[in-house]
Design an enzyme around this catalytic site. Structure first.
Site: not given
Length: 329
Positions: A74-76, A163, A327
């Site tokens: 995941q993107r965090r 983002r 993304e």
């Protein structure tokens, strides 16, 4: 390079069921439009953006390390400059994305302080509402889910991603004459993507989108949000809605100074359990590499993240399909 016009739709009009024909023509031929009258203006976007930019500029190395997420599923949190490579993932080269990012989702977030958390969380929730209303209007115009409200609500049980992406002025080795793009061509794995961009100070238009085989410039328009339709919208509409390919261009030498670009990007993604037919997706031009007849969005994204974590390993094959960058700009 064309600068053909991109239409502007009022969200308040769309929520009333107005301009359906024009909206359908737009999403079926271009796959993007500007959205106005959505509840607030650029000041609100700038507040959330500035919190992130302040962290990029003034956060210590330790603070950034603490806010970086090592979980590639995941993107965090924080991603440093050139930490990502859309070109590698899409098999369009080996250059990095000349940007740094900060990301948040529904859960498992990391924030540098409470003020950042409060501002971004409120902003995330408000953009989520705008995205839901926008998708409702787009799907209605395209005749998708119109006879099954329950199925639409199930589809809208989403897992969005926000983002902040900051593209600094490029150095000499990243000018357009040497590396033409700051981010490689791709289309989004989303239902729709909402982009609030603040244009380059020197006037350079960095975001380019392919429409009818021709690249068009997509400038920042005050007090609007840019809407890009994604691959999931293309799937559920059986190809009626386009998912346009887009990239972020590098400036030429004479425009290198003052070419920085900032964008807040909100990806309205379906729940990981959203299921689709792989053969049907391929017929629509989505070269999904999953071997089964049916796949979930979670599997599609998981395959993408697998490539993200392994693209620098020489014994792992590169991705072959252009849409596998989750993304975008």
């Amino acid at each position: 390079m064309s600068t053909q016009s991109i239409p502007v739709f009022s969200l308040q009009d769309l929520k009333k069921g107005l301009q359906k024909k024009a909206l359908l023509e737009c999403v079926s031929k271009k796959g993007l439009f500007y959205l106005s009258d959505y509840g607030f203006d650029d000041t609100r976007h700038r507040t959330a953006t500035n919190v992130g930019l302040d962290f990029f500029q003034n956060g210590s190395a330790q603070e950034k390390a603490l806010c970086s997420n090592l979980d590639k599923s995941q993107r965090r949190g924080f991603s440093e400059l050139e930490a990502e490579s859309t070109a590698t993932i899409t098999n369009n080269g080996n250059y990095s994305d000349y940007s740094m990012c900060y990301s948040m989702g529904l859960s498992d977030n990391v924030f540098p302080n409470d003020n950042f958390k409060s501002i971004w969380s409120d902003y995330y929730n408000d953009i989520y509402d705008i995205a839901r209303d926008t998708v409702g209007a787009v799907m209605s115009a395209a005749g998708v889910f119109t006879d099954n409200e329950e199925k639409f609500e199930e589809f809208m049980d989403c897992n969005p991603l926000l983002r902040l992406r900051y593209f600094p002025d490029v150095p000499e080795d990243r000018i357009a004459e040497k590396v033409p793009m700051r981010m490689a061509p791709h289309y989004d794995l989303s239902i729709v993507t909402l982009i609030q961009q603040f244009g380059c100070p020197n006037g350079f238009v960095s975001l380019h989108v392919e429409v009818d085989g021709e690249l068009i410039k997509v400038p920042a328009v005050p007090n609007t949000i840019l809407i890009l339709c994604g691959a999931v919208a293309k799937i559920v509409s059986k190809g009626k809605i386009l998912a346009p390919i887009h990239h972020v261009a590098s400036p030429p030498t004479d425009l290198a100074v003052g070419s920085e670009r900032t964008s807040m990007v909100f990806f309205l993604r379906p729940n990981s359990n959203f299921s689709f037919s792989v053969p049907e997706a391929r017929k629509l031009g989505l070269d999904v590499c999953i071997k089964s007849e049916q796949a979930t969005f979670g599997q599609w994204v998981g395959e993408n993240y697998l490539e993200l974590s392994s693209h620098n390993e020489p014994d792992k094959p590169k991705a072959k399909d252009m849409q596998r960058q989750l993304e975008s700009v």
